[in-house]
Design an enzyme around this catalytic site. Structure first.
Site, PDB file in Angstrom:
ATOM      1  N   THR A   6       3.305   5.379   3.569  1.00  7.00           N
ATOM      2  CA  THR A   6       2.342   6.097   2.733  1.00  7.00           C
ATOM      3  C   THR A   6       3.104   7.046   1.825  1.00  7.00           C
ATOM      4  O   THR A   6       4.024   7.717   2.265  1.00  7.00           O
ATOM      5  CB  THR A   6       1.367   6.908   3.622  1.00  7.00           C
ATOM      6  OG1 THR A   6       0.694   6.030   4.511  1.00  7.00           O
ATOM      7  CG2 THR A   6       0.342   7.655   2.780  1.00  7.00           C
ATOM      8  N   GLY A  11     -12.154   1.566  -1.196  1.00  6.38           N
ATOM      9  CA  GLY A  11     -10.719   1.591  -0.997  1.00  6.38           C
ATOM     10  C   GLY A  11     -10.372   0.483  -0.032  1.00  6.38           C
ATOM     11  O   GLY A  11     -11.168   0.148   0.842  1.00  6.38           O
ATOM     12  N   THR A  34      -0.553   1.540   2.678  1.00  4.86           N
ATOM     13  CA  THR A  34      -1.884   1.960   2.320  1.00  4.86           C
ATOM     14  C   THR A  34      -2.439   2.974   3.292  1.00  4.86           C
ATOM     15  O   THR A  34      -2.466   2.757   4.499  1.00  4.86           O
ATOM     16  CB  THR A  34      -2.882   0.791   2.253  1.00  4.86           C
ATOM     17  OG1 THR A  34      -2.382  -0.201   1.394  1.00  4.86           O
ATOM     18  CG2 THR A  34      -4.225   1.257   1.745  1.00  4.86           C
ATOM     19  N   CYS A  73       3.622   9.231   7.806  1.00  5.31           N
ATOM     20  CA  CYS A  73       3.687   7.764   7.793  1.00  5.31           C
ATOM     21  C   CYS A  73       4.684   7.286   6.730  1.00  5.31           C
ATOM     22  O   CYS A  73       4.503   7.581   5.546  1.00  5.31           O
ATOM     23  CB  CYS A  73       2.302   7.182   7.515  1.00  5.31           C
ATOM     24  SG  CYS A  73       2.283   5.383   7.389  1.00  5.31           S
ATOM     25  N   LYS A 121      -5.345   1.267  -5.147  1.00  7.88           N
ATOM     26  CA  LYS A 121      -6.044   0.656  -4.017  1.00  7.88           C
ATOM     27  C   LYS A 121      -7.482   1.152  -3.886  1.00  7.88           C
ATOM     28  O   LYS A 121      -8.135   0.925  -2.888  1.00  7.88           O
ATOM     29  CB  LYS A 121      -5.281   0.958  -2.730  1.00  7.88           C
ATOM     30  CG  LYS A 121      -3.833   0.493  -2.786  1.00  7.88           C
ATOM     31  CD  LYS A 121      -3.049   1.059  -1.643  1.00  7.88           C
ATOM     32  CE  LYS A 121      -1.570   0.858  -1.843  1.00  7.88           C
ATOM     33  NZ  LYS A 121      -0.791   1.535  -0.810  1.00  7.88           N
ATOM     34  N   SER A 143      -2.258   2.179   7.289  1.00  7.06           N
ATOM     35  CA  SER A 143      -1.148   2.594   8.155  1.00  7.06           C
ATOM     36  C   SER A 143      -1.140   4.089   8.439  1.00  7.06           C
ATOM     37  O   SER A 143      -0.788   4.516   9.525  1.00  7.06           O
ATOM     38  CB  SER A 143       0.183   2.174   7.539  1.00  7.06           C
ATOM     39  OG  SER A 143       0.340   2.756   6.270  1.00  7.06           O
TER      40      SER A 143
END
Length: 179
Positions: free
Chosen positions: A170, A54, A10, A167, A42, A133
């Site tokens: 992601t 979110g 996320t 990331c 999300k 993250s």
């Protein structure tokens, strides 16, 4: 499930520009180093109250908190600031809720907040939030891009693209809501 494996993922970015408020999130759900889902949603909208949110963390926990936020908004006649504070107080003190692992970025036309299970309700000074993250990567990108001629929606997409390039938890499947 191996206890060393954790749910990861996320990236949520929230920003305000040009009279628009945007919340955007990626779609990846990971368990350890395995991608379980690539198109999770999300980001949610509470149409009746003009609120968008979110969430980062456990999906079931986040949905529970989203429902609680909606109830608090109804109870406090759509006052997001009051609803956020009341949710954070409940989250911190309730035996069931305090075990929930999530973080929320919420906004209405006037306010943006990060709500956490430690009782924090934080309003950023610049109207930009990044959680999850890849949240810090998206936040940094949005802070730079907010000073350009790009529109709010373009900035949110680009910020998530930057986060997805850095990331591993992601991806670039973006869900977005705006008010």
């Amino acid at each position: 499930m191996n206890t060393a494996e954790k749910w990861h993922g996320t990236t949520i970015v929230l920003l305000r520009k040009g009279g628009e408020t945007i919340v955007a999130g990626d779609g990846q759900v990971s368990l350890g180093n395995t991608v379980l889902k690539s198109k999770a949603k999300k980001v949610r909208k509470i149409d009746s109250r003009g609120v968008i949110a979110g969430f980062a963390g456990s999906t079931a926990d986040a949905l529970t908190l989203f429902e609680r936020l909606e109830a608090k908004l109804e109870k406090h006649a759509g006052n997001l600031q009051r609803a956020a504070v009341e949710l954070a107080k409940d989250w911190r003190s309730d035996k069931f809720l305090r075990r929930l692992e999530a973080l929320m970025a919420v906004a209405d036309k006037n306010h943006s907040f990060i709500i956490s299970g430690t009782g924090d309700v934080l309003e950023p000074e610049d109207g930009i939030i990044g959680i999850g993250s890849g949240g810090n990567y998206a936040l940094a990108a949005a802070k730079v891009l907010i000073e350009t001629d790009m529109k709010a929606e373009e900035i949110a997409r680009k910020a998530l693209k930057v986060a997805s390039d850095i990331c591993v938890f992601t991806n670039n499947n973006v869900t977005m809501e705006k008010i």
